[in-house]
Structure formats: structure tokens, C-alpha cells
Motif scaffolding. Sequence first.
Motif: not given
Length: 374
Positions: A114-119, A121-123, A319-325, A356-359
Motif C-alpha cells: 500500500a505504501v509503495l503503490v501510494t508513493l 501514485g504520488f510521483i 485515476q487509480f485502482f479500483p475506481w476505474n472499475l 488524493p495526489p495519486k495516479r
Amino acid sequence: MRTFLLIATTLLGLLHYYIGSRLLPALDLGEQAAALAWAMLALSVLLIPASLIARHITRPPLADRLTWAGSLAMGLFSSVLVLTALRDLALLLAAEHLPAAFEALSAQGVLALAVLVTLAGFINARRTASVVTVDVPLANLPDALHGFTIAQISDIHVGPTIKRGYLDRIVDRVNTLKPDLIAVTGDLVDGSVHDLAPHTEPLKRLAARYGAYFVTGNHEYYSNAHAWIAEVERLGVKVLMNEHVVLDHGGARLVVAGVTDYTAHQFDPRHRSDPLTALAGAPADAAAKVLLAHQPRSAEAAADAGFDLQLSGHTHGGQFFPWNLFVPLQQPFTAGLHKLRDLWVYTSRGTGYWGPPKRFGAPSEITRLRLVRA
């Protein structure tokens, strides 16, 4: 609003409790570390709704800092929740075949991933959007319009976490494309003209042979659309409100129309989105007819009206999984180029982000669309 916040915070509390009750026992943290973990979960419960109402309860810069904190918490919470649910599903379906150490290791893995995905996604969210080039094949397109380019930007969401510097970089990259026309397809802002006017100023630098055009998105209507329409016009960007312009390009006529947001009538009945009205009076012999419409679900009406191409945004590509679903539950298209009868529809993944600043899995984009003969 108070009722909504109460319900939302209660639901968030239950979901955070679910995460804590499923992961913390498996991590075997010890009494003090476990208490700290529960405190962090409780803080997340409070920060997420606070970020959504920050500007209503305080002023910048405190409101912006609160939004930043809550948005980051929201991004991390989303990934932890999804991964915790997937872990529980694995435990439910394959418990008999999993090693004894799986429960502890998988709990650690949920947090690390979760931390890796969020990081990541932030970048992805904070970098300047890449240019995506798309050829749109149109039947009977005259030679004069073959290769006509449109630079599309959408869903930038200038606001608490996206400021002038972010938009400056977007404008710089758009201008390097030297497009014939620039389309800004809504959701430019999240906030008032009073607070954000200095941060949208870079729009004045947009440069294209036939200028820049803007249509409203739903977020403009959350932020006083009438004031933003006037401000965008002041910046030299033409706002198309159920209307069109006719461009003469090498002797071929191109109609560029724009409609208000699909939901605009809920805020102002005079702003009801209407592609047919937007095309009224357009020359019958126009070589191509292009519609700017914030939401892809304007496509049915656009096809009925006789447009050749619709440019939209709104979805962020999920924007990011799972919202694309979940996007297909509301919109006919999530991202990319699609055909609806005789109408091409291009849906941008957006040039900024919301919340969230996350993609993750849906990178932001500046789109360079090129009209070509079919």
C-alpha cells in the motif's frame, strides 16, 4: 451537509476498524505500538472528511495543509482497504493450503505494498503530464484539414494541492506542441476565483493558431461557475456555452462547438447542456464538426446532432485502482478513442488529479489529437 459528514465519517470509521481488526493482531506489534497504530487509524478517519470541507472551516494556508494531509491519508487508506479485502479473500478461499506464516507475512505485505503503490501514485500524479498523440480518422476530410492538430487538456483541478507552478508546466508543454487549436474540457478548478485567480493566470500564455477554447465541468459549478466563466474569458480563453465558432483553415471550414457540463442544469436551468443548440446555425457544408463536452455521456446527444468528434474528460481514466472499475457505471467510456455510430469520442484521462495526489494505472495526459482522412 452535517448529515452527510456524519454518515461518511461513521462509514469511514467502520472501514478503518475493519482494517485495524484484520491487520493489527496478525502483526503482533505489542501494546504501545498497537495503541499508536489505532491512533493513526483514528486520525485518518478525521482527516479524510476534513480535507473535503477544509476551505469551509478555515482559510489558506491552513485549509491547504489540512487538504494535503487528508488527501494523502485518503490515498493510502484506499490501497490498504483494497489490499486488506484481497488478503481476507485469499484467507477465506485457500486457508487450508496456506503456510502458517502467511497471516503475519501477508499483513506486512499489505502495508508495504500500500505504501509503495501510494508513493508511486504520488510521483505519477505530481509529475507533468506526458503528451499522448492520437490520430482521429474522419470520412471525407479535405486535404486542407488533414493533419489539423488539437491540444486537449482536461481535469486539472487547480485548488488546494495544485497551484500555479503545476499549471505553468502544463502550459509550457502544450505550447511546445504548436497546436492549431487548444481545448480545455472542464474541471479546471476546485475553489473560488478569489482564492485561485493567481494560480490560473498561466492560462493567459496558451498559444495556438486559432486560440484556446473552454467548456465548463461539474467542478466549475461547485465553485461558482458564473464567476469562473468571466475569469476564463478574462484570461483570453473563449468559453463555449452551447455555441460554436467556425474556423476557416486553408479554405475548409471547421466547426468547433462546446456545451456546458452534463449536470449544469442542476445548478442553473439556463445552462442545460444541449449539443443540438450548440450546432444551430453552423454551415451545412462544414468539413468537420468537433464538440467539446466535459462528460463522455454527452455522446448520445452529440451523435444525434451530427458531430464527427467529441472531446471529453471527467473520468480521470479511473485515476487509480479500483475506481476505474466503477467509471462504466456512470459513463459510456473510461478513456481513449471510441466510436458511437458516426461519432468518434475521445476521453482524456485528465491532466491533473482530484482528491488524493495519486495516479496508478491511469497516467495523466496532455492529448495531441490529429485529424486525418479515414
